[in-house]
Design a protein around this motif. Structure first.
Motif, PDB file in Angstrom:
ATOM      1  N   GLU A 180      48.122 -16.676   8.823  1.00  0.00           N
ATOM      2  CA  GLU A 180      48.263 -15.326   9.360  1.00  0.00           C
ATOM      3  C   GLU A 180      48.062 -15.375  10.874  1.00  0.00           C
ATOM      4  O   GLU A 180      47.877 -16.446  11.447  1.00  0.00           O
ATOM      5  CB  GLU A 180      47.245 -14.387   8.695  1.00  0.00           C
ATOM      6  N   GLU A 181      48.106 -14.212  11.491  1.00  0.00           N
ATOM      7  CA  GLU A 181      48.049 -14.148  12.954  1.00  0.00           C
ATOM      8  C   GLU A 181      46.853 -14.907  13.518  1.00  0.00           C
ATOM      9  O   GLU A 181      46.980 -15.710  14.435  1.00  0.00           O
ATOM     10  CB  GLU A 181      47.994 -12.691  13.409  1.00  0.00           C
ATOM     11  N   HIS A 182      45.669 -14.661  12.977  1.00  0.00           N
ATOM     12  CA  HIS A 182      44.450 -15.251  13.509  1.00  0.00           C
ATOM     13  C   HIS A 182      43.694 -16.101  12.492  1.00  0.00           C
ATOM     14  O   HIS A 182      42.563 -16.504  12.770  1.00  0.00           O
ATOM     15  CB  HIS A 182      43.500 -14.142  14.004  1.00  0.00           C
ATOM     16  N   ARG A 183      44.299 -16.383  11.318  1.00  0.00           N
ATOM     17  CA  ARG A 183      43.531 -17.060  10.284  1.00  0.00           C
ATOM     18  C   ARG A 183      44.411 -18.011   9.483  1.00  0.00           C
ATOM     19  O   ARG A 183      45.560 -17.704   9.154  1.00  0.00           O
ATOM     20  CB  ARG A 183      42.902 -16.032   9.338  1.00  0.00           C
ATOM     21  N   LEU A 184      43.844 -19.171   9.189  1.00  0.00           N
ATOM     22  CA  LEU A 184      44.444 -20.156   8.287  1.00  0.00           C
ATOM     23  C   LEU A 184      43.513 -20.303   7.088  1.00  0.00           C
ATOM     24  O   LEU A 184      42.361 -20.696   7.238  1.00  0.00           O
ATOM     25  CB  LEU A 184      44.603 -21.516   8.985  1.00  0.00           C
ATOM     26  N   SER A 185      44.045 -19.978   5.893  1.00  0.00           N
ATOM     27  CA  SER A 185      43.260 -20.065   4.654  1.00  0.00           C
ATOM     28  C   SER A 185      43.842 -21.180   3.796  1.00  0.00           C
ATOM     29  O   SER A 185      45.065 -21.253   3.602  1.00  0.00           O
ATOM     30  CB  SER A 185      43.299 -18.737   3.886  1.00  0.00           C
ATOM     31  N   VAL A 186      42.970 -22.034   3.262  1.00  0.00           N
ATOM     32  CA  VAL A 186      43.402 -23.197   2.489  1.00  0.00           C
ATOM     33  C   VAL A 186      42.652 -23.219   1.160  1.00  0.00           C
ATOM     34  O   VAL A 186      41.434 -22.999   1.120  1.00  0.00           O
ATOM     35  CB  VAL A 186      43.130 -24.502   3.271  1.00  0.00           C
ATOM     36  N   VAL A 187      43.390 -23.510   0.057  1.00  0.00           N
ATOM     37  CA  VAL A 187      42.794 -23.704  -1.261  1.00  0.00           C
ATOM     38  C   VAL A 187      43.022 -25.159  -1.653  1.00  0.00           C
ATOM     39  O   VAL A 187      44.164 -25.641  -1.647  1.00  0.00           O
ATOM     40  CB  VAL A 187      43.414 -22.763  -2.311  1.00  0.00           C
TER      41      VAL A 187
END
Length: 331
Positions: A256-263
């Motif tokens: 996303e614009e300000h966030r990287l989420s990883v599973v």
């Protein structure tokens, strides 16, 4: 009033000259450097031309000739045969009160003993500016008068001095200097401060703002002044996360614009996964730009890129959301 204006303009020229020269060197602007160097010459020429009528009026004034008594004299140093001598004189104009004034004269070392306190000389001075008295070579008539004259000393309280203008002009010179310098700095503030701002942003972007990691997921958050759609930002986020967690087996990633989420893929379970470091990050900025320009969802917009492994490859899909709804685009 003219003296005050002249003082302000002089200070402004000094401020602009110094500020333009220094600013031109810092931002490597040659025309600005040349302007800073040339401005004093242009101002000096302007002052010279503007002062011509005044100098002509002063030159037209017929000087007054008078006898003067030497009260004291002080000789200066020199490397030549002439010595600069400052005379303290009592000037006695005919029919007017005597007064004190100073005059300077270059005297040859051989002739210096001929000037003694109490001697009478001949001087000339403008009637409206008696402080500009000068010692002159007398003609025969004035030489005869000086030879037989005896003059009484005038009190020191009668010293003729140039009228003081007070602290006003000095203050205006300082004010003009500050204003002139400020004008140049404000005019080129973008070029002056942009390099520092860019360096600060680059420094702050070198590391993610925060990394949160657990056994099953991790999140990288960047600051409000940064975007993961900017060139190089996503790569820095991935590298930062790799320092805190094992990113070799990732089940899915959301950008996303300000966030990287990883599973992460569960340990001991065989499921499709990919190495986050092999993520085609260079495709993300172009995919975001294409989606935001082609998908008609209105403005403002938010976007989200989902990365998942599929059939031995990694697929990217972006969803853009705006006032008119959501739309997606694969990449």
């Amino acid at each position: 009033m003219i003296k005050f204006v002249r003082g302000f303009l002089t200070g402004a020229v000094i401020g602009v000259t110094v500020s333009a020269f220094v600013t031109g060197i810092i931002i490597e602007n040659v025309p600005l450097i040349l302007a800073g160097v040339g401005l004093p010459f242009a101002y000096g020429l302007l002052r010279f031309v503007a002062g011509m009528p005044r100098r002509a009026r002063e030159a037209a004034v017929v000087p007054r000739v008078a006898l003067a008594k030497i009260e004291s004299l002080r000789a200066g140093g020199t490397e030549t045969g002439d010595v600069p001598v400052r005379f303290d004189l009592t000037i006695a104009p005919h029919g007017e009160p005597s007064f004190r004034a100073e005059a300077c004269l270059d005297v040859n070392l051989v002739d210096l003993p001929g000037y003694r306190p109490g001697d009478v000389l001949v001087v000339a001075y403008p009637p409206d500016r008696p402080w500009k008295a000068r010692i002159v070579e007398p003609d025969a008539e004035w030489a005869r008068r000086a030879a037989g004259a005896t003059l009484a000393s005038a009190p020191e309280s009668t010293v003729a001095r140039k009228p003081s203008t007070g602290a006003g002009p000095g203050f205006l010179v300082l004010l003009g200097l500050l204003v002139g310098a400020a004008v140049v700095v404000l005019q080129f503030r973008a070029e002056l401060f942009a390099p520092a701002a860019e360096a600060s942003e680059a420094s702050s972007a070198a590391e993610p703002t925060s990394v949160t990691s657990s056994s099953g997921s991790a999140t990288v958050t960047v600051g409000p002044g940064q975007s993961l759609a900017d060139a190089g930002e996503l790569r820095r986020a991935v590298d930062g996360l790799a320092q805190h967690a094992d990113v070799a087996k990732v089940l899915t990633a959301v950008v996303e614009e300000h966030r990287l989420s990883v599973v992460f893929a569960p340990t001991g379970v065989t499921v499709p996964s990919f190495d986050l470091r092999a993520l085609p990050v260079d495709r993300v900025p172009a995919l975001v730009a294409k989606a935001r320009s082609t998908l008609e969802v209105g403005a403002p917009q938010t976007w989200q890129v989902t990365v998942v492994p599929f059939a031995g490859a990694v697929t990217l899909r972006i969803v853009v959301t705006g006032p008119d709804g959501s739309a997606s685009l694969g990449g």
